[in-house]
Design a protein around this motif. Structure first.
Motif, PDB file in Angstrom:
ATOM      1  N   SER A   1      38.781   3.534 -34.947  1.00  0.00           N
ATOM      2  CA  SER A   1      40.113   2.976 -35.064  1.00  0.00           C
ATOM      3  C   SER A   1      40.073   1.746 -35.953  1.00  0.00           C
ATOM      4  CB  SER A   1      40.648   2.601 -33.670  1.00  0.00           C
ATOM      5  OG  SER A   1      41.821   1.823 -33.751  1.00  0.00           O
ATOM      6  N   LEU A   2      41.186   1.434 -36.570  1.00  0.00           N
ATOM      7  CA  LEU A   2      41.334   0.215 -37.350  1.00  0.00           C
ATOM      8  C   LEU A   2      42.197  -0.812 -36.632  1.00  0.00           C
ATOM      9  CD1 LEU A   2      41.768   1.656 -40.957  1.00  0.00           C
ATOM     10  CD2 LEU A   2      39.680   0.940 -39.796  1.00  0.00           C
ATOM     11  N   GLU A   3      42.411  -0.600 -35.352  1.00  0.00           N
ATOM     12  CA  GLU A   3      43.215  -1.506 -34.550  1.00  0.00           C
ATOM     13  C   GLU A   3      42.323  -2.450 -33.763  1.00  0.00           C
ATOM     14  OE1 GLU A   3      46.656  -0.168 -36.078  1.00  0.00           O
ATOM     15  OE2 GLU A   3      46.490  -1.781 -34.597  1.00  0.00           O
ATOM     16  N   VAL A   4      42.586  -3.733 -33.891  1.00  0.00           N
ATOM     17  CA  VAL A   4      41.785  -4.746 -33.212  1.00  0.00           C
ATOM     18  C   VAL A   4      41.763  -4.522 -31.705  1.00  0.00           C
ATOM     19  CG1 VAL A   4      41.656  -7.207 -32.652  1.00  0.00           C
ATOM     20  CG2 VAL A   4      42.081  -6.480 -35.011  1.00  0.00           C
ATOM     21  N   GLY A   5      42.900  -4.167 -31.142  1.00  0.00           N
ATOM     22  CA  GLY A   5      43.014  -4.009 -29.707  1.00  0.00           C
ATOM     23  C   GLY A   5      42.237  -2.851 -29.127  1.00  0.00           C
ATOM     24  N   ASP A   6      41.757  -1.950 -29.954  1.00  0.00           N
ATOM     25  CA  ASP A   6      40.988  -0.810 -29.474  1.00  0.00           C
ATOM     26  C   ASP A   6      39.516  -1.126 -29.271  1.00  0.00           C
ATOM     27  OD1 ASP A   6      43.215   0.832 -29.426  1.00  0.00           O
ATOM     28  OD2 ASP A   6      42.844   1.661 -31.423  1.00  0.00           O
ATOM     29  N   PHE A   7      39.094  -2.325 -29.624  1.00  0.00           N
ATOM     30  CA  PHE A   7      37.688  -2.694 -29.559  1.00  0.00           C
ATOM     31  C   PHE A   7      37.482  -3.842 -28.584  1.00  0.00           C
ATOM     32  CE2 PHE A   7      38.223  -0.414 -33.412  1.00  0.00           C
ATOM     33  CZ  PHE A   7      37.035   0.264 -33.617  1.00  0.00           C
ATOM     34  N   GLY A   8      36.482  -3.694 -27.737  1.00  0.00           N
ATOM     35  CA  GLY A   8      36.238  -4.683 -26.705  1.00  0.00           C
ATOM     36  C   GLY A   8      35.018  -5.547 -26.907  1.00  0.00           C
ATOM     37  N   GLN A   9      34.070  -5.100 -27.702  1.00  0.00           N
ATOM     38  CA  GLN A   9      32.839  -5.847 -27.952  1.00  0.00           C
ATOM     39  C   GLN A   9      32.785  -6.237 -29.421  1.00  0.00           C
ATOM     40  OE1 GLN A   9      30.763  -6.714 -25.531  1.00  0.00           O
ATOM     41  NE2 GLN A   9      31.888  -5.566 -23.961  1.00  0.00           N
ATOM     42  N   TRP A  10      32.591  -7.525 -29.663  1.00  0.00           N
ATOM     43  CA  TRP A  10      32.634  -8.068 -31.011  1.00  0.00           C
ATOM     44  C   TRP A  10      31.396  -8.875 -31.337  1.00  0.00           C
ATOM     45  CZ3 TRP A  10      36.807  -7.394 -34.396  1.00  0.00           C
ATOM     46  CH2 TRP A  10      37.918  -6.755 -33.841  1.00  0.00           C
ATOM     47  N   GLY A  11      31.009  -8.833 -32.597  1.00  0.00           N
ATOM     48  CA  GLY A  11      29.972  -9.714 -33.089  1.00  0.00           C
ATOM     49  C   GLY A  11      30.543 -11.074 -33.433  1.00  0.00           C
ATOM     50  N   GLN A  12      29.670 -11.951 -33.899  1.00  0.00           N
ATOM     51  CA  GLN A  12      30.081 -13.324 -34.185  1.00  0.00           C
ATOM     52  C   GLN A  12      30.709 -13.487 -35.563  1.00  0.00           C
ATOM     53  OE1 GLN A  12      27.073 -12.184 -34.725  1.00  0.00           O
ATOM     54  NE2 GLN A  12      26.517 -13.040 -36.719  1.00  0.00           N
ATOM     55  N   GLY A  13      30.553 -12.509 -36.411  1.00  0.00           N
ATOM     56  CA  GLY A  13      31.100 -12.551 -37.747  1.00  0.00           C
ATOM     57  C   GLY A  13      30.107 -13.061 -38.773  1.00  0.00           C
ATOM     58  N   THR A  14      30.291 -12.627 -40.000  1.00  0.00           N
ATOM     59  CA  THR A  14      29.500 -13.115 -41.119  1.00  0.00           C
ATOM     60  C   THR A  14      30.447 -13.416 -42.280  1.00  0.00           C
ATOM     61  OG1 THR A  14      27.583 -12.661 -42.555  1.00  0.00           O
ATOM     62  CG2 THR A  14      28.999 -10.791 -42.009  1.00  0.00           C
ATOM     63  N   HIS A  15      30.232 -14.552 -42.925  1.00  0.00           N
ATOM     64  CA  HIS A  15      31.134 -15.006 -43.972  1.00  0.00           C
ATOM     65  C   HIS A  15      30.825 -14.334 -45.300  1.00  0.00           C
ATOM     66  CE1 HIS A  15      31.717 -18.195 -41.003  1.00  0.00           C
ATOM     67  NE2 HIS A  15      32.799 -18.562 -41.664  1.00  0.00           N
ATOM     68  N   VAL A  16      31.875 -13.884 -45.954  1.00  0.00           N
ATOM     69  CA  VAL A  16      31.780 -13.338 -47.300  1.00  0.00           C
ATOM     70  C   VAL A  16      32.715 -14.132 -48.192  1.00  0.00           C
ATOM     71  CG1 VAL A  16      32.223 -11.344 -48.783  1.00  0.00           C
ATOM     72  CG2 VAL A  16      31.140 -11.025 -46.545  1.00  0.00           C
ATOM     73  N   THR A  17      32.164 -14.698 -49.241  1.00  0.00           N
ATOM     74  CA  THR A  17      32.959 -15.447 -50.204  1.00  0.00           C
ATOM     75  C   THR A  17      32.772 -14.828 -51.579  1.00  0.00           C
ATOM     76  OG1 THR A  17      32.709 -17.496 -48.937  1.00  0.00           O
ATOM     77  CG2 THR A  17      33.402 -17.692 -51.232  1.00  0.00           C
ATOM     78  N   VAL A  18      33.865 -14.429 -52.188  1.00  0.00           N
ATOM     79  CA  VAL A  18      33.845 -13.826 -53.519  1.00  0.00           C
ATOM     80  C   VAL A  18      34.473 -14.822 -54.475  1.00  0.00           C
ATOM     81  CG1 VAL A  18      34.451 -11.852 -54.931  1.00  0.00           C
ATOM     82  CG2 VAL A  18      34.062 -11.559 -52.473  1.00  0.00           C
ATOM     83  N   SER A  19      33.657 -15.398 -55.319  1.00  0.00           N
ATOM     84  CA  SER A  19      34.118 -16.454 -56.215  1.00  0.00           C
ATOM     85  C   SER A  19      33.174 -16.588 -57.385  1.00  0.00           C
ATOM     86  CB  SER A  19      34.202 -17.784 -55.459  1.00  0.00           C
ATOM     87  OG  SER A  19      34.556 -18.847 -56.322  1.00  0.00           O
ATOM     88  N   SER A  20      33.723 -17.040 -58.514  1.00  0.00           N
ATOM     89  CA  SER A  20      32.914 -17.333 -59.685  1.00  0.00           C
ATOM     90  C   SER A  20      32.243 -18.686 -59.576  1.00  0.00           C
ATOM     91  CB  SER A  20      33.775 -17.302 -60.946  1.00  0.00           C
ATOM     92  OG  SER A  20      34.335 -16.026 -61.169  1.00  0.00           O
TER      93      SER A  20
END
Length: 123
Positions: free
Chosen positions: A104-123
């Motif tokens: 699913s692409l719905e946030v509410g359908d997921f109960g377990q989450w990671g901490q996240g990783t930052h992605v920055t796209v820049s010159s």
């Protein structure tokens, strides 16, 4: 008590590529879970990026990302990857992986989450 850890984020130039990893650990049965990738840009809502099913590996993608992002799953390593190509500045966000019962692409359908990783796209 599934735990998810994202890695692979960083700074990349526009047009570049990056592969994110979502590694699972803890006492769980891997095949019970679908894995989704989500992202949240500063000041914006968290949005679904892609997901992959637990059983047959079927996938889904946000329409705007089709053709640039590819999700894959290595069940032997309990890891899901997100290959990101042709990156654009608007892809800049914190990227999260999450576990849920279905693809699913719905946030509410997921109960377990990671901490996240930052992605920055820049010159």
């Amino acid at each position: 008590q599934l735990q998810l850890v994202e890695s692979g984020g960083g700074l990349v130039q526009p047009g570049g590529s990056l592969r994110l990893s979502c590694a699972a650990s803890g006492g769980f049965i891997w095949d019970y879970y679908a894995i989704g990738w989500f992202r949240q840009a500063p000041g914006k809502e968290r949005e679904g990026v892609s997901c992959i099913d637990s059983s047959v590996g079927s996938t889904n993608y946000a329409d705007s990302l089709k053709g640039r992002f590819t999700i894959s799953r290595d069940n032997a390593k309990n890891t899901v990857y997100l290959q990101m190509n042709s990156l654009k500045p608007e892809d800049t966000a914190v990227y999260f992986c999450a576990a849920g019962p279905l693809c699913s692409l719905e946030v509410g359908d997921f109960g377990q989450w990671g901490q996240g990783t930052h992605v920055t796209v820049s010159s």
